[in-house]
Design a protein around this motif. Structure first.
Motif, mmCIF file in Angstrom:
data_model
loop_
_atom_site.group_PDB
_atom_site.id
_atom_site.type_symbol
_atom_site.label_atom_id
_atom_site.label_comp_id
_atom_site.label_asym_id
_atom_site.label_seq_id
_atom_site.Cartn_x
_atom_site.Cartn_y
_atom_site.Cartn_z
ATOM 1 N N ASP A 143 8.676 -30.528 -4.196
ATOM 2 C CA ASP A 143 8.320 -30.685 -2.782
ATOM 3 C C ASP A 143 8.676 -32.092 -2.312
ATOM 4 O O ASP A 143 7.816 -32.941 -2.090
ATOM 5 C CB ASP A 143 6.836 -30.393 -2.564
ATOM 6 C CG ASP A 143 6.472 -30.348 -1.091
ATOM 7 O OD1 ASP A 143 7.397 -30.347 -0.252
ATOM 8 O OD2 ASP A 143 5.272 -30.318 -0.772
ATOM 9 N N SER A 172 0.321 -25.564 -6.163
ATOM 10 C CA SER A 172 0.825 -26.875 -5.776
ATOM 11 C C SER A 172 0.112 -27.936 -6.601
ATOM 12 O O SER A 172 -1.102 -28.107 -6.484
ATOM 13 C CB SER A 172 0.585 -27.107 -4.288
ATOM 14 O OG SER A 172 1.050 -28.377 -3.901
ATOM 15 N N PHE A 222 -7.207 -36.300 -4.419
ATOM 16 C CA PHE A 222 -6.014 -35.765 -5.084
ATOM 17 C C PHE A 222 -6.164 -35.853 -6.603
ATOM 18 O O PHE A 222 -5.248 -36.209 -7.330
ATOM 19 C CB PHE A 222 -4.744 -36.470 -4.596
ATOM 20 C CG PHE A 222 -4.409 -36.120 -3.173
ATOM 21 C CD1 PHE A 222 -3.656 -35.000 -2.869
ATOM 22 C CD2 PHE A 222 -4.895 -36.901 -2.131
ATOM 23 C CE1 PHE A 222 -3.387 -34.659 -1.551
ATOM 24 C CE2 PHE A 222 -4.616 -36.567 -0.809
ATOM 25 C CZ PHE A 222 -3.868 -35.442 -0.523
ATOM 26 N N GLY A 245 4.112 -31.334 -6.535
ATOM 27 C CA GLY A 245 3.749 -31.709 -5.181
ATOM 28 C C GLY A 245 4.257 -33.087 -4.796
ATOM 29 O O GLY A 245 4.614 -33.897 -5.653
ATOM 30 N N THR A 246 4.248 -33.356 -3.518
ATOM 31 C CA THR A 246 4.736 -34.644 -3.019
ATOM 32 C C THR A 246 3.998 -35.823 -3.638
ATOM 33 O O THR A 246 4.646 -36.800 -4.054
ATOM 34 C CB THR A 246 4.656 -34.680 -1.486
ATOM 35 O OG1 THR A 246 5.299 -33.531 -0.945
ATOM 36 C CG2 THR A 246 5.336 -35.932 -0.941
ATOM 37 N N GLY A 266 -3.105 -24.615 -2.962
ATOM 38 C CA GLY A 266 -3.100 -26.075 -3.012
ATOM 39 C C GLY A 266 -4.448 -26.623 -2.591
ATOM 40 O O GLY A 266 -5.463 -25.937 -2.649
ATOM 41 N N ASP A 306 -0.598 -31.100 -6.562
ATOM 42 C CA ASP A 306 -0.686 -32.292 -5.707
ATOM 43 C C ASP A 306 -1.576 -33.335 -6.357
ATOM 44 O O ASP A 306 -2.634 -33.714 -5.831
ATOM 45 C CB ASP A 306 -1.218 -31.908 -4.327
ATOM 46 C CG ASP A 306 -0.180 -31.211 -3.481
ATOM 47 O OD1 ASP A 306 1.018 -31.504 -3.643
ATOM 48 O OD2 ASP A 306 -0.555 -30.363 -2.658
#
Length: 234
Positions: free
Chosen positions: A67, A13, A214, A40-41, A204, A15
């Protein structure tokens, strides 16, 4: 119904909040042997469709998960991500069933697989069955970032933070389609997932991304990924 592979598939992921950093992570992951790449979001929020396009350009043969955590406007969101190069998209179980159906239809029309995310559902096995009945291809059994860090939630659970292992066995038994389990897992916990019938492993935060900023972790990401894949016999 998708056939369950007994050889674990490993997904990272991404992110992160910049395309350059995400591509750097993706290169390390692919060199280590990771199979799937996830926009990732946070990355999609920061960079939009360009992030998916950039991952697809550099890694034309790898599955790319977008995502989106779709809650409404499902058909358009899937169509946009498919054109950008995504092979998989994510819809939330808490969305209206009409949205889930729209995402599934868009997935079929655009050659994209659909993942249904049970984040925030009170009865996750029931949510998984509902998603399967509506036609999704995968279940994402998900304990959220905020939920597992909230002091009140932890106190109500007598000092134990929520975990994807909560209800995992019941979710796997509730459906015939593949299940992922995501949300703050350690290396040891990820390696336990095949024992529960989970063969699609997602790496993730906090394993691959600093869970507070992040940003890239301070340690050797590629080395960690090689270690994990080695323990999986890869």
């Amino acid at each position: 119904m998708l056939a369950q592979s007994r050889q674990p598939v490993v997904q990272i992921s991404l992110d992160l909040t910049s395309i350059d950093e995400a591509l750097d992570h993706a290169r390390k992951a692919v060199r280590a042997g990771v199979d799937w790449l996830e926009a990732g979001t946070p990355l999609i929020l920061a960079e939009g469709l360009r992030a998916v396009q950039a991952i697809r350009r550099e890694f034309p043969k790898h599955p790319v998960v977008a995502d989106l955590k779709t809650m409404d406007g499902g058909y358009l969101e899937v169509e946009m991500m498919a054109k950008a190069g995504a092979t998989h998209v994510v819809v939330m179980a808490r969305a209206h069933p009409a949205t889930v159906k729209a995402v599934v239809k868009a997935g079929r029309d655009n050659g994209v697989r659909v993942m249904g995310d049970d984040l925030g559902c009170e009865d996750k096995p029931a949510a998984a069955r509902m998603l399967e009945d509506l036609g999704v291809d995968y279940i994402v059994h998900h304990t959220g970032y905020d939920e597992r860090r909230d002091p009140e939630v932890i106190a109500a659970r007598h000092g134990r933070a929520p975990s994807p292992f909560d209800e995992l066995e019941a979710v796997v038994k509730a459906v015939k389609i593949p299940v992922q389990a995501v949300g703050g897992l350690s290396v040891e916990q990820v390696l336990q997932l095949p024992e529960y019938g989970v063969y699609h492993l997602v790496l993730g935060a906090p394993l691959t991304v600093d869970a507070d900023s992040f940003k890239s972790p301070a340690y050797d990401l590629e080395g960690l990924l090689r270690e994990i894949l080695g323990k999986l016999g890869r």
